[in-house]
Design an enzyme around this catalytic site. Structure first.
Site, PDB file in Angstrom:
ATOM      1  CG  HIS A  55      -2.125  -0.831   1.011  1.00 22.26           C
ATOM      2  ND1 HIS A  55      -2.727  -1.877   1.892  1.00 22.26           N
ATOM      3  CD2 HIS A  55      -2.880  -1.236   0.073  1.00 22.26           C
ATOM      4  CE1 HIS A  55      -3.735  -2.267   1.540  1.00 22.26           C
ATOM      5  NE2 HIS A  55      -3.761  -1.864   0.220  1.00 22.26           N
ATOM      6  CD  GLU A 110       4.904 -11.522 -24.162  1.00 22.83           C
ATOM      7  OE1 GLU A 110       5.062 -10.736 -22.929  1.00 22.83           O
ATOM      8  OE2 GLU A 110       3.471 -12.340 -24.194  1.00 22.83           O
ATOM      9  CG  ASP A 139       7.660 -12.169 -20.599  1.00 22.01           C
ATOM     10  OD1 ASP A 139       8.514 -12.809 -19.694  1.00 22.01           O
ATOM     11  OD2 ASP A 139       6.606 -11.787 -20.671  1.00 22.01           O
ATOM     12  CB  CYS A 183       2.929  -3.254 -25.562  1.00 21.61           C
ATOM     13  SG  CYS A 183       2.986  -5.086 -25.746  1.00 21.61           S
TER      14      CYS A 183
HETATM   15  C1  PEP Z   1       6.629  -8.004 -21.934  1.00 17.50           C
HETATM   16  O1  PEP Z   1       6.847  -8.892 -21.742  1.00 17.50           O
HETATM   17  O2  PEP Z   1       7.144  -6.976 -22.501  1.00 17.50           O
HETATM   18  C2  PEP Z   1       5.061  -7.526 -21.624  1.00 17.50           C
HETATM   19  C3  PEP Z   1       4.641  -6.217 -22.010  1.00 17.50           C
HETATM   20  O3  PEP Z   1       4.299  -8.202 -20.946  1.00 17.50           O
HETATM   21  P1  PEP Z   1       4.395  -8.219 -19.248  1.00 17.50           P
HETATM   22  O4  PEP Z   1       5.385  -7.513 -19.005  1.00 17.50           O
HETATM   23  O5  PEP Z   1       2.998  -8.234 -18.753  1.00 17.50           O
HETATM   24  O6  PEP Z   1       4.788  -9.864 -19.111  1.00 17.50           O
HETATM   25 MG    MG Z   2       4.995 -10.392 -21.373  1.00 17.93          MG
END
Ligand code: PEP
Ligand code: MG
Length: 834
Positions: free
Chosen positions: A456, A692, A716, A763
């Site tokens: 928190h 990934e 990843d 992303c």
């Molecule tokens: C990533 O692996 O870059 C990704 C965006 O997914 P997460 O971080 O949620 O595994």
């Molecule tokens: Mg990921």
């Protein structure tokens, strides 16, 4: 001497022989009986001392009298759960009375994963004692008589057997160590020999014929033990027993690569020196320059002597009512974040079991203050021991409530300490109410020795815009009051008493950053476009509805990654179709017509979900996670797809699949999605693939041929490309997404997308790193989905670059030898921008 054994909980009593486990049913561990639980708290069947609490939390051994030990083993094959679902309420060495709570079990969590919930109650050590069952069968209530044990206690064991000891050292390859069942088998086998065998682990030693002593040794997987045998058949006993252990006894797990704990045990914390850097985990982004300030936690004087049960109970009730009223009033006046936290605290105060345990402690002679402390401290400690850090972090909330109630009991208000201006609040762990009571306008950052990024305190820090680092280690507590600090939350480092020029340059960086952000915010709502006019969409990653509107206000042109698992991670039951539909629709609506890319559940690996348990895996990052879970659980996948399809009617929603490694997985998903769309009679939205895994990057062209878009999850992709676990601090330093190996995989992905005219986005974390943006654009990425707070800055950077320049930078970094060289080239490029 007589010891009565009473039912440890409400339940259904059956003979041991009916337990579906050979070791228990065959009496290998000793005589006893079994109870099918109808409650979730295991209580002491008699008064005694806690001899052992198994590391997996599922079993407790009590010593009821000299030579008389009883084992309460909750469920069958529950050691494999690794502690999940179990909250021990006692510690080794603690004295308990009959009926005192020993262990709380989350029956929902354990029921689906254990072979059975039946709990054997076994006299594992009872030499010289006679067990007379009371004949109880069927339904019993907690405290009902189960049987009587009579005897004079264990006779003193005779002198050591004559003869020289033979010894042998080996490592234990049993996945869960020498827990109750293998210990029982070893004991039974050892008794067949005319020999005395001791097991030594470090300084401690136990007779192999005593399962309880063996449990106390706590021999874990990979531990080194020494077997010592004396007597006429010492050699035979040694050979047989060591062969059994080395063979794994049906639970073999290789230990060849396990590092001995001694080799990695952290050295005792020593005081950090000027210029040292402590590594921590970012809980809220940003940088700060300030000095150490520790709030002194005021402790009231506790009334330790009981005035009688009725009086103490009344005092507790009054204090609880007072605290409830105070929390409610505070919550009504608080921010949404404070409301959420105080609501959680109020719910804890309503917890009948918690309060019931305090009443029980009072009934046993404690004062209200001491009873409350005993219960809450035990609960907090039990939470700390849980393997899931999100539960462990809740321990702070319990300790906070404990103290607040103590102040209520003595009818006083603690004075909130006043921080000096420019303070960096340093603490072992911070309690939410402590932070809420402080004048944070004087504080520039938070640093804690313990805690985690989901506590928190982290939420409060983020909502106040204060950078925060947690889990800095015990060394933090040795840094002197007033010591100057640089807190670099994004870099995960706390710099202790850095040199003056460093303080000056960091201050300049902070000011420049604030100015940059202010300027970027002024143009945050312009379209993302490079200086030569190339369109680059700048989106935000979202994890919950409340983040959507601020992301739009910060300039996000849509959401490139909705982490759906975060919407439902903190709950015990899977969200149903209607609930999911409502959430997705609400998030899309909050984006006001901007595109929303919904990622299918990415459960598994570092993101466990209580409602979708995955059996323990040796290497979870490479196991059942992402789309693999969906394909293995078609019911879960179909529900989510139906919810997305329903929410997508009239809304610009796309579907994205995580952790794809093979084209066949994409095809299977498309088949399931098409079938659900046909059933609902709706059109299928676009389906894209998250890149990934190195396999997906290398096969990007084949994937792009089949899907609508590719979005690279660089977090990843980096861990798999470099074979470095993203959750392992031992390799964290080398885990750099700017490693040329990762960049080459990104280049290959972009080429694959371009070949089939499909857009490629990023992303993962790289999209939020300004240093990386020109490289990604140069490699061919046309959509960047960043942390919401970074969107405006990323847009400003996009505006300042020319695609041709980015391409030549990309060509150079692909030839670099390592991440450091890439970083230098990228920094030089950015430094040269107008
Ligand atoms: C990533 O692996 O870059 C990704 C965006 O997914 P997460 O971080 O949620 O595994
Ligand atoms: Mg990921």
């Amino acid at each position: 001497m007589v010891v009565d054994l009473r039912a440890p909980m409400d339940g259904w009593i059956s003979p041991l022989a009916e337990v579906p486990d050979d070791a228990f049913a065959g009496g290998l561990l000793g005589p006893g009986l079994a109870i099918d639980p109808l409650a979730d708290t295991v209580c002491a069947p008699a008064a005694g001392e806690v001899l052992a609490v198994h590391a997996a939390g599922h079993a407790v051994t009590l010593r009821l009298a000299p030579g008389l030990d009883v084992l309460l083993h909750f469920g069958l094959e529950t050691v494999r759960l690794g502690g999940e679902g179990f909250a021990p309420l006692v510690a080794v060495g603690q004295q308990v009375a009959a009926g005192d709570p020993l262990l709380r079990v989350d029956l929902g969590a354990v029921a689906g994963r254990a072979k059975s919930l039946v709990m054997p109650i076994i006299l594992i050590e009872a030499e010289g004692w006679q067990w007379q069952p009371a004949g109880a069968q069927g339904l019993v209530a907690k405290g009902d008589m189960l049987g009587r044990i009579t005897g004079a206690g264990a006779a003193e064991s005779g002198a050591d057997a004559d003869g020289e000891a033979l010894s042998l050292t080996l490592r234990v390859p049993l996945a869960h160590g020498l827990h109750a069942r293998p210990s029982a088998r070893l004991a039974a086998c050892a008794r067949a020999f005319d020999a005395r065998v001791q097991v030594e682990k470090g300084e401690a030693s136990a007779a192999i014929t005593s399962p309880s002593a063996m449990l106390r040794l706590g021999v874990g997987h990979g531990d080194t033990i020494r077997l010592l045998a004396r007597g006429a058949q010492a050699q035979e006993a040694l050979d047989t027993l060591s062969e059994m252990i080395a063979g794994g006894m049906g639970e073999f797990l290789a230990v060849a690569d396990k590092v001995e704990p001694a080799a990695i045990a952290p050295a005792a914390a020593s005081a950090p020196q000027p210029g040292d850097r402590l590594s921590g985990v970012m809980a809220a982004t940003g940088m700060a320059v300030g000095h150490v300030w520790r709030p002194r936690r005021a402790e009231p004087e506790l009334a330790a002597i009981s005035q009688g049960e009725a009086a103490e109970r009344a005092l507790l009730d009054e204090a609880l009512a007072g605290l409830r009223a105070a929390l409610t009033a505070q919550s009504e006046a608080g921010t949404p974040q404070q409301k959420a936290i105080l609501g959680a605290h109020l719910a804890l105060l309503e917890d009948e079991e918690l309060v019931g345990e305090a009443y029980a402690a009072i009934a046993a002679g404690a004062s209200a203050a001491m009873g409350w402390r005993k219960v809450l401290w035990a609960q907090a400690e039990a939470l700390r021991q849980l393997p899931d850090p999100r539960f462990a972090e809740r321990a702070g909330d319990l300790l906070d409530l404990e103290l607040r109630l103590q102040w209520q009991l003595c009818g006083e208000e603690p004075e909130a300490p006043l921080p000096p201006h420019g303070a960096i609040l340093v603490a072992e762990d911070l309690m939410p109410s402590e932070v809420a009571a402080l004048d944070l306008s004087r504080v520039v950052g938070l640093a804690t020795a313990r805690g985690g990024p989901t506590s928190h305190v982290a939420i409060i820090a983020a909502s106040r815009g204060l950078p925060a680092l947690v889990a800095l280690g015990e060394g933090l507590m040795l840094v002197g009051e007033g010591t100057p600090l640089v807190l670099d939350a994004d870099g995960g480092a706390l710099e202790i008493a850095p040199e003056a020029h460093r303080l000056v340059s960091v201050r300049a960086m902070i000011e420049a950053r604030a100015a940059r952000r202010a300027a970027a915010m002024e143009r945050a709502h312009e379209e993302g476009r490079t200086s030569d006019g190339t369109r680059i969409e700048v989106f935000a990653n979202l994890g919950k509805l409340s983040e959507a509107a601020p992301a739009v206000a910060g300039g996000a042109e849509g959401c490139g990654l909705l982490r759906t698992e975060f919407l439902f991670l903190d709950r015990q039951s899977a969200p149903d179709e209607d609930e999911q539909t409502a959430q997705y629709a609400a998030i899309a609506d909050a984006l006001e017509g901007r595109p929303l890319v919904i990622r299918l559940l990415d459960i598994g690996g570092d993101k466990p979900a209580p409602y979708l348990p995955i059996a323990p895996e040796e290497n979870p990052a490479m196991g059942l996670r992402g789309l693999r879970v969906g394909l293995a659980r078609p019911d879960v996948l179909a529900t989510q797809l139906r919810a997305i399809l329903r929410a997508a009617q009239g809304r610009p929603i796309k579907i994205m699949a995580p952790m794809v490694a093979r084209v066949a997985e994409l095809r299977e998903l498309q088949g399931v999605a098409a079938a659900q769309a046909a059933l609902l009679g709706v059109e299928l939205p676009e389906i894209g693939v998250m890149v990934e895994t190195p396999a997906a990057a290398v096969m990007a062209d084949a994937l792009a041929a089949q899907c609508a878009f590719l979005s690279i999850g660089t977090n990843d992709l980096t861990q798999y490309a470099l074979a470095m676990d993203r959750g392992n601090p031992a390799v964290a330093a080398g885990l750099d997404g700017l490693d040329p190996s990762v960049l080459r995989l990104i280049a290959q992905t972009c080429a694959g997308g371009t070949r089939h005219g499909k857009w490629v986005g990023v992303c993962g974390g790289l999209a939020s790193d300004p240093l990386t943006v020109p490289i990604l654009i140069g490699l061919g990425v046309t959509e960047l989905s960043a942390a919401p707070a970074m969107v405006a800055e990323i847009k400003a950077l996009v505006r300042s670059v020319d695609v041709a320049d980015c391409r030549s930078l990309a060509a150079r970094v692909l030839e670099a030898e390592g991440a450091a060289q890439v970083r230098a080239l990228a920094a030089e490029f950015i430094g040269g921008l107008a």
